[in-house]
Design an enzyme around this catalytic site. Structure first.
Site, mmCIF file in Angstrom:
data_model
loop_
_atom_site.group_PDB
_atom_site.id
_atom_site.type_symbol
_atom_site.label_atom_id
_atom_site.label_comp_id
_atom_site.label_asym_id
_atom_site.label_seq_id
_atom_site.Cartn_x
_atom_site.Cartn_y
_atom_site.Cartn_z
ATOM 1 N N MET A 161 -12.109 -5.246 4.602
ATOM 2 C CA MET A 161 -11.280 -4.356 5.436
ATOM 3 C C MET A 161 -11.089 -5.005 6.803
ATOM 4 S SD MET A 161 -10.395 -1.683 3.689
ATOM 5 C CE MET A 161 -9.561 -0.866 5.038
ATOM 6 N N SER B 245 0.843 -1.196 0.000
ATOM 7 C CA SER B 245 0.000 0.000 0.000
ATOM 8 C C SER B 245 0.877 1.244 0.000
ATOM 9 C CB SER B 245 -0.906 -0.007 1.238
ATOM 10 O OG SER B 245 -1.616 1.207 1.280
ATOM 11 N N MET C 249 -8.427 8.897 -0.676
ATOM 12 C CA MET C 249 -9.270 9.318 0.449
ATOM 13 C C MET C 249 -9.745 10.743 0.218
ATOM 14 S SD MET C 249 -6.965 7.972 3.590
ATOM 15 C CE MET C 249 -6.413 6.280 3.727
ATOM 16 N N ASP D 160 -7.305 -6.025 3.532
ATOM 17 C CA ASP D 160 -6.575 -4.760 3.671
ATOM 18 C C ASP D 160 -6.627 -4.267 5.112
ATOM 19 O OD1 ASP D 160 -5.464 -2.254 3.296
ATOM 20 O OD2 ASP D 160 -7.078 -1.483 2.031
ATOM 21 N N GLY D 161 -5.445 -4.114 5.718
ATOM 22 C CA GLY D 161 -5.354 -3.526 7.057
ATOM 23 C C GLY D 161 -4.640 -4.416 8.055
ATOM 24 N N GLY D 162 -3.489 -3.964 8.546
ATOM 25 C CA GLY D 162 -2.779 -4.701 9.590
ATOM 26 C C GLY D 162 -2.172 -6.016 9.140
ATOM 27 N N HIS E 15 -8.099 1.770 -4.464
ATOM 28 C CA HIS E 15 -9.109 1.614 -3.410
ATOM 29 C C HIS E 15 -9.681 2.997 -3.107
ATOM 30 C CE1 HIS E 15 -9.686 0.510 1.169
ATOM 31 N NE2 HIS E 15 -10.848 0.752 0.570
ATOM 32 N N GLY F 148 -3.128 3.954 7.752
ATOM 33 C CA GLY F 148 -2.298 2.762 7.882
ATOM 34 C C GLY F 148 -1.875 2.561 9.327
ATOM 35 N N GLY F 149 -1.208 1.443 9.591
ATOM 36 C CA GLY F 149 -0.606 1.200 10.896
ATOM 37 C C GLY F 149 -1.558 0.741 11.985
ATOM 38 N N HIS G 269 -1.113 -1.078 -4.358
ATOM 39 C CA HIS G 269 -2.398 -0.649 -3.795
ATOM 40 C C HIS G 269 -2.356 0.854 -3.546
ATOM 41 C CE1 HIS G 269 -6.138 -1.409 -1.541
ATOM 42 N NE2 HIS G 269 -5.701 -0.515 -0.664
ATOM 43 N N MET H 32 -11.772 5.430 -1.116
ATOM 44 C CA MET H 32 -12.505 5.691 0.127
ATOM 45 C C MET H 32 -13.097 7.083 -0.007
ATOM 46 S SD MET H 32 -9.756 4.035 2.727
ATOM 47 C CE MET H 32 -8.541 3.947 1.434
ATOM 48 N N ASP I 187 -4.518 4.094 -2.166
ATOM 49 C CA ASP I 187 -5.674 4.513 -1.360
ATOM 50 C C ASP I 187 -6.068 5.945 -1.680
ATOM 51 O OD1 ASP I 187 -6.140 2.215 0.435
ATOM 52 O OD2 ASP I 187 -4.094 2.620 1.056
ATOM 53 N N GLY J 232 -9.126 4.427 6.513
ATOM 54 C CA GLY J 232 -8.746 5.804 6.825
ATOM 55 C C GLY J 232 -7.284 6.048 7.092
ATOM 56 N N GLY K 146 0.851 -2.284 4.075
ATOM 57 C CA GLY K 146 1.510 -0.983 4.020
ATOM 58 C C GLY K 146 2.665 -0.882 4.982
HETATM 59 C C1 DX5 Z 1 -6.460 1.873 5.248
HETATM 60 C C2 DX5 Z 1 -5.986 1.614 3.852
HETATM 61 C C3 DX5 Z 1 -4.916 0.605 3.766
HETATM 62 C C4 DX5 Z 1 -3.647 0.932 4.503
HETATM 63 C C5 DX5 Z 1 -3.061 -0.357 4.966
HETATM 64 O O1 DX5 Z 1 -7.606 2.637 5.194
HETATM 65 O O2 DX5 Z 1 -7.047 1.179 3.030
HETATM 66 O O3 DX5 Z 1 -4.624 0.248 2.414
HETATM 67 O O4 DX5 Z 1 -2.707 1.634 3.729
HETATM 68 O O5 DX5 Z 1 -1.975 -0.088 5.769
HETATM 69 P P1 DX5 Z 1 -1.442 -1.085 6.891
HETATM 70 O O6 DX5 Z 1 -0.916 -2.304 6.155
HETATM 71 O O7 DX5 Z 1 -0.383 -0.283 7.553
HETATM 72 O O8 DX5 Z 1 -2.576 -1.427 7.783
HETATM 73 ZN ZN ZN Z 2 -6.607 0.318 1.052
#
Ligand code: DX5
Ligand code: ZN
Length: 216
Positions: free
Chosen positions: A138, A7, A36, A176-178, A65, A145-146, A32, A67, A34, A143, A198
């Site tokens: 998700m 990401s 937003m 996607d996420g964590g 993606h 990363g991390g 990927h 959002m 994002d 919203g 990410g």
């Molecule tokens: C969160 C994003 C993710 C994010 C993932 O809203 O859609 O794509 O970048 O990041 P990590 O892998 O750090 O959770």
């Molecule tokens: Zn994403």
């Protein structure tokens, strides 16, 4: 074999070209991206102008993606900028089929995905799977990363895998996420096809080894 989509949100933008070269060399399968809008989620990330430059720079498949509250509004610009996949949020659309049809009209070549937030039950979206190329689960609130992987995503992946296989649908399952070495393996075992990662990948000492760790 599971596919890995780093990401870009977690990349170091001061040296973005180096970051993109490293993930490509490390064996990333997709990139990927994002988008937003500051409304569907609080943050504003980047838009079609940046995507266009990325698209001219890398050969990676661009997995976009969105959002945003009104995904159809920005989708055409993103497709023209080089998006290979457009994923919109189920929670941001009034009529899913209408949104899918509009996106298909914009381009016959792109893949279309739909994303569901952690609190959206899988039962609500099963009827749309035959019309989608990808369903994005998700495993954190969209919203930023991390964040920590939400374990309940695993049940959702399993339920989707069963339903997709029983009905011989073509729809891929993306998560996607964590995602890290451990949570990624759990998702792969549960039946995911594509994993977005990410923080774990962009902060790792050796991206190639970290990708391998998720895959094996
Ligand atoms: C969160 C994003 C993710 C994010 C993932 O809203 O859609 O794509 O970048 O990041 P990590 O892998 O750090 O959770
Ligand atoms: Zn994403």
């Amino acid at each position: 074999m599971i596919k890995i989509a780093p990401s870009m949100l977690s990349a170091n933008f001061a040296v973005l070209s180096e970051e993109l070269k490293s993930i490509e060399a490390a064996g990333a399968d997709l990139l990927h991206i994002d988008i937003m809008d500051g409304h569907f989620v609080p943050a504003i990330s980047f838009g079609s102008e940046i995507l266009k430059q990325i698209s001219n720079f890398t050969d990676l498949f661009l997995d976009v993606h969105i959002m945003a509250t009104n995904p159809e509004h920005c989708a055409k610009l993103l497709i023209d900028a080089g998006a290979n996949n457009i994923t919109f949020h189920y929670e941001a659309t009034g009529d899913v089929i209408e949104t899918i049809n509009k996106l298909r009209e914009m381009s016959a070549d792109i893949m279309i995905g739909m994303s569901i937030k952690p609190l959206t039950p899988v039962d609500e979206i099963l009827e749309y799977l035959p019309y989608l190329d990808m369903i994005l689960v998700m495993s954190v609130e969209p919203g930023k990363g991390g964040q920590k992987f939400n374990i309940e995503a695993l049940d959702k992946i399993e339920q989707l895998r069963r339903y997709i296989d029983e009905n011989s649908f073509e729809c891929l399952i993306e998560v996607d996420g964590g995602i890290n070495g451990e949570t990624g393996k759990d998702c792969a075992l549960a039946g995911a096809d594509v994993l977005v990662s990410g923080t774990y990948l962009f902060r790792s000492e050796n991206i190639e080894k970290s990708i391998e760790k998720i895959k094996n």
